[in-house]
Design a protein around this motif. Structure first.
Motif, PDB file in Angstrom:
ATOM      1  N   GLY A 188      -3.593   0.169  -5.683  1.00 19.71           N
ATOM      2  CA  GLY A 188      -2.151   0.053  -5.878  1.00 19.71           C
ATOM      3  C   GLY A 188      -1.723  -0.152  -7.310  1.00 19.71           C
ATOM      4  N   ASP A 189      -2.636  -0.103  -8.270  1.00 10.25           N
ATOM      5  CA  ASP A 189      -2.212  -0.286  -9.663  1.00 10.25           C
ATOM      6  C   ASP A 189      -1.421   0.923 -10.161  1.00 10.25           C
TER       7      ASP A 189
ATOM      8  N   ILE B 185       9.522   2.225 -18.507  1.00  9.85           N
ATOM      9  CA  ILE B 185      10.771   1.679 -17.969  1.00  9.85           C
ATOM     10  C   ILE B 185      11.609   1.070 -19.095  1.00  9.85           C
TER      11      ILE B 185
ATOM     12  N   VAL C 274       9.496  -0.555 -10.048  1.00  4.91           N
ATOM     13  CA  VAL C 274       8.533   0.386  -9.469  1.00  4.91           C
ATOM     14  C   VAL C 274       7.435  -0.485  -8.890  1.00  4.91           C
ATOM     15  N   TRP C 275       6.997  -0.218  -7.656  1.00  4.06           N
ATOM     16  CA  TRP C 275       5.992  -1.130  -7.105  1.00  4.06           C
ATOM     17  C   TRP C 275       4.616  -0.898  -7.727  1.00  4.06           C
ATOM     18  N   GLN C 276       4.070  -1.972  -8.279  1.00  8.81           N
ATOM     19  CA  GLN C 276       2.699  -1.979  -8.757  1.00  8.81           C
ATOM     20  C   GLN C 276       2.110  -3.302  -8.322  1.00  8.81           C
TER      21      GLN C 276
ATOM     22  N   THR D 261       3.665   1.227 -15.687  1.00  5.77           N
ATOM     23  CA  THR D 261       4.824   1.996 -16.132  1.00  5.77           C
ATOM     24  C   THR D 261       5.766   1.157 -16.993  1.00  5.77           C
TER      25      THR D 261
ATOM     26  N   PHE E 235      -3.478  -5.102 -17.290  1.00  7.49           N
ATOM     27  CA  PHE E 235      -2.563  -4.935 -16.181  1.00  7.49           C
ATOM     28  C   PHE E 235      -1.606  -6.094 -16.070  1.00  7.49           C
TER      29      PHE E 235
ATOM     30  N   VAL F  82       3.279   2.060  -3.495  1.00  4.45           N
ATOM     31  CA  VAL F  82       2.784   2.242  -4.855  1.00  4.45           C
ATOM     32  C   VAL F  82       3.478   3.421  -5.523  1.00  4.45           C
ATOM     33  N   GLY F  83       4.063   3.173  -6.692  1.00  2.00           N
ATOM     34  CA  GLY F  83       4.712   4.248  -7.435  1.00  2.00           C
ATOM     35  C   GLY F  83       6.126   4.544  -6.964  1.00  2.00           C
TER      36      GLY F  83
ATOM     37  N   LYS G 203       0.817  -1.223   0.000  1.00  2.00           N
ATOM     38  CA  LYS G 203       0.000   0.000   0.000  1.00  2.00           C
ATOM     39  C   LYS G 203       0.851   1.274   0.000  1.00  2.00           C
TER      40      LYS G 203
END
Lengths: 309, 365
Positions: B45-46, B232, A215-217, B228, B201, A109-110, A106
């Motif tokens: 969180g996406d 990247i 990058v966290w996704q 992203t 996704f 993110v980003g 949580k």
């Protein structure tokens, strides 16, 4: 064109490689752990968060390894000591791991991994080896994680087929009762290898969150854990075949994009189907040939009760 | 005994997950503030689609400071049953307005609107509505896509632009076409190569798709997927990218030029204000750049020189309403004239688009 494609296939296959090998070692001990996806996600988030906290790539990899191992430990306690149904436990572990990663993620993110980690995982050429015609540019111009994958496969093959312990492990998976009778500590073997398997799955997840997409996704694995389960069958429980399978499936994963960008029109849906078709074909072929070494460990999925021997 | 323990542990695993995923938030007390519910298709969180909606929700709550309370549920599958359950749960908690933010929620929302005439429903990206309590909303993303196309067209040196897209259907075709027209407006030779990923996704897959385009010689990437990944891929190759939905300059500092974005908060605030005033009526809202609902993020330092000025110039015309995006002559991939010279497509005509324009490489299959 071909070099670029195969090069990319190796990268796409690397997370599969770790996860497949992890599941393979787990299954060799006679336990079917369907929680691969969950353990990969646990590894992905722990690897990422440890990376953010410490800025140290090695610590990040250890974090991922431990997270995967922790998930596998839950599985081992449930299925080895408590003899719970392995399928149900594995599915629960997948759900748990997914939730764990979302929950932990949580605040990330980003967020982006620190530069020290990015530069550590930069691709570099291995001198001499990368000069081998054809193979060199495909195999030896990667990041350190990929090379680590080659090494792990080599070690696993040697361990399984050339050492006493590997033989014992296979015995446990084939017939736990007989292994027990010959003095092998079945519970210990199962625990150790389930946990090692989980740790490798965790690393597979971490490749995605640390190297592929730093990058966290959420949902970085997107079902790769399930492909890994299929790959173990595809590889007929053999680590070398698992490596080839992982790179093959990695290649199939990206084949569609390559064709599309070349202007060759093949339905992406058809391409997405190929790994599964390949698994079914291999299953049919290996059932027909019925070779001994292609069979699953005989006690796979069967809980071992010493008292019921 | 051991079996019981086993069952217990499994239950703990599963229940632990449910609490971790957190469904809708705390129950409402006697409803003083207006409670507004949001049903999301993905996790917040996406960092993309659902994240953008959630930013809108936070904006709404901050704007009304205590007069509006929001509740939300993430990752709701696009099935009748799941959407209905999520909505009922919210209505039980006192929700008077519910936003359902995915196309697949449309039919369920329609049924709910009939079932709960006292609750207001607004559905994102659909076409259904009713006379009393059910409206829909969407936006002219083609305006921002056209502008981002200008940036890409000015930046590319190889004149090959890559475009990673999710599924081939109308919304994406409009985006690709607008982007291509934008690129061609500043660079006649620019072509746009499209690769479909067949998923909304999957960060790693989207990166793989982008890499395939880069290996083909593309030096600017754009995207209509939610992660992203493509940016990247561009960053690692030392080329450039245009994002979507959010500012990803942190993820790809040397590649990220700009991104078309949705400002859902503006719409949510306007609608809730009407609800509070008692003037709300169902409508089919189509937000524009003029409303501020659609936007293009300010260009970063890696964007080409002069691009910001060009974008500002066209954007001013778009906002003034004197610059329809799809104005003839427009040719499709086969060279057939689909929009005659001097004609501009209306909103209805835009949404009937079933072709890719000349200069796009990629098929609709």
């Amino acid at each position: 064109m071909w070099t670029a494609f195969l090069f990319a296939a190796i990268i796409a296959g690397t997370p599969l490689l770790f996860a497949t090998l992890g599941e393979l070692i787990t299954e060799k001990s006679g336990n079917l752990n369907l929680g691969v996806e969950g353990m990969m996600l646990m590894g992905a988030i722990m690897g990422f968060s440890v990376g953010i906290w410490t800025g140290n790539p090695i610590m990040a990899m250890i974090g991922a390894l431990l997270a995967g191992a922790a998930g596998a430990l839950i599985f081992a306690v449930l299925t080895v000591s408590l003899r719970a149904n392995q399928v149900v436990t594995g599915l629960a572990l997948t759900i748990f791991g997914t939730g764990f990663a979302s929950f932990m993620g949580k605040n990330f993110v980003g967020k982006v991994t620190p530069p020290a980690i990015k530069s550590f995982f930069h691709a570099f050429e291995i001198p001499f080896l990368s000069d081998i015609p054809y193979l060199g540019p495909i195999l030896f111009k990667h990041d350190v994680f990929v090379y680590f994958g080659y090494l792990v496969i080599l070690i696993a093959s040697l361990y399984l087929y050339k050492t006493r312990r590997g033989l014992n492990l296979r015995a446990v998976g084939e017939n736990a009762a007989a292994a027990d009778a010959s003095g092998i500590n079945v519970t210990l073997y199962k625990y150790v290898h389930i946990i090692i398997g989980g740790a490798l799955c965790g690393l597979g997840g971490a490749y995605l969150s640390l190297v592929t997409i730093p990058v966290w996704q959420e949902g970085v694995t997107s079902g790769r854990g399930w492909i890994a389960v299929a790959l173990v069958i595809f590889a007929s429980w053999n680590p070398t075949k698992a490596m080839l399978g992982a790179f093959l499936f990695g290649g199939l994963d990206i084949l569609g994009f390559r064709l599309q960008s070349q202007g060759i029109q093949v339905s992406q849906y058809l391409i997405d189907m190929l790994p599964y078709v390949a698994t079914v074909v291999v299953l049919i072929l290996s059932t027909r040939n019925n070779k001994k070494e292609d069979r699953p460990p005989q006690d796979l999925g069967v809980p071992y009760y010493r008292e019921e021997r | 005994m051991k079996k019981i323990l086993a069952v217990l542990l499994i239950l703990v695993l599963v229940l632990g997950t449910f609490t971790a995923c957190g469904g809708a938030k705390e129950p409402a007390k006697a409803a003083e503030p207006l409670t507004v519910g949001f049903i999301y298709v993905g996790p917040i969180g996406d960092g993309g689609f659902t994240y953008a909606h959630d930013q809108g929700r936070i904006y709404l709550e901050d704007y009304f400071k205590g007069a509006v309370k929001t509740i939300y549920q993430e990752s709701v599958p696009e099935t009748m049953q799941d959407v209905t359950n999520a909505a009922k749960n919210m209505i039980d908690q006192g929700a008077k307005v519910i936003f359902t933010t995915s196309f697949g929620f449309m039919d369920a929302t329609e049924a709910l609107a009939t079932q709960y005439p006292d609750v207001i429903f607004m559905h994102f990206s659909g076409f259904k509505m009713n006379e009393t309590n059910f409206g829909n909303y969407f936006g002219a993303m083609e305006e921002a896509r056209y502008l981002s196309g200008i940036v890409a067209g000015m930046k590319t040196k190889t004149n090959k632009i890559g475009y990673v897209a999710a599924f081939p259907y109308t919304e994406l075709l409009i985006g690709i076409n607008a982007f291509t027209l934008g690129a061609q407006s500043v660079n006649k030779d620019a072509t746009v190569s499209v690769v479909w990923t067949n998923s909304w996704f999957d960060p790693a897959k989207e990166k793989d798709a982008a890499t395939a385009l880069l290996d083909q010689g593309c030096d600017v990437l754009a995207q209509h997927v939610d992660t992203t990944g493509p940016q990247i891929a561009a960053e690692e190759r030392g080329v450039w990218a245009i994002g979507y939905n959010s500012d990803s300059s942190a993820a790809a500092p040397n590649a990220f030029m700009t991104a078309p974005v949705w400002n859902h908060g503006i719409y949510y605030v306007a609608q809730i204000q009407k609800v509070i005033d008692g003037t709300w009526k169902p409508e089919s809202y189509y937000g524009t750049m003029a409303d501020g609902y659609i936007g293009l993020l300010p260009l970063t330092a890696v964007a080409p020189e002069g691009a910001q000025a060009k974008v500002d110039e066209i954007q001013a015309k778009i906002v003034a309403g004197t610059f329809p995006i799809f104005t003839g002559p427009i040719f499709d991939q086969t060279g057939k004239e689909v929009v005659p010279a001097g004609k501009s497509l209306t909103r209805e005509e835009i949404w009937k688009m079933d072709y890719l324009v000349k200069g796009v490489q990629g098929s609709l299959k």
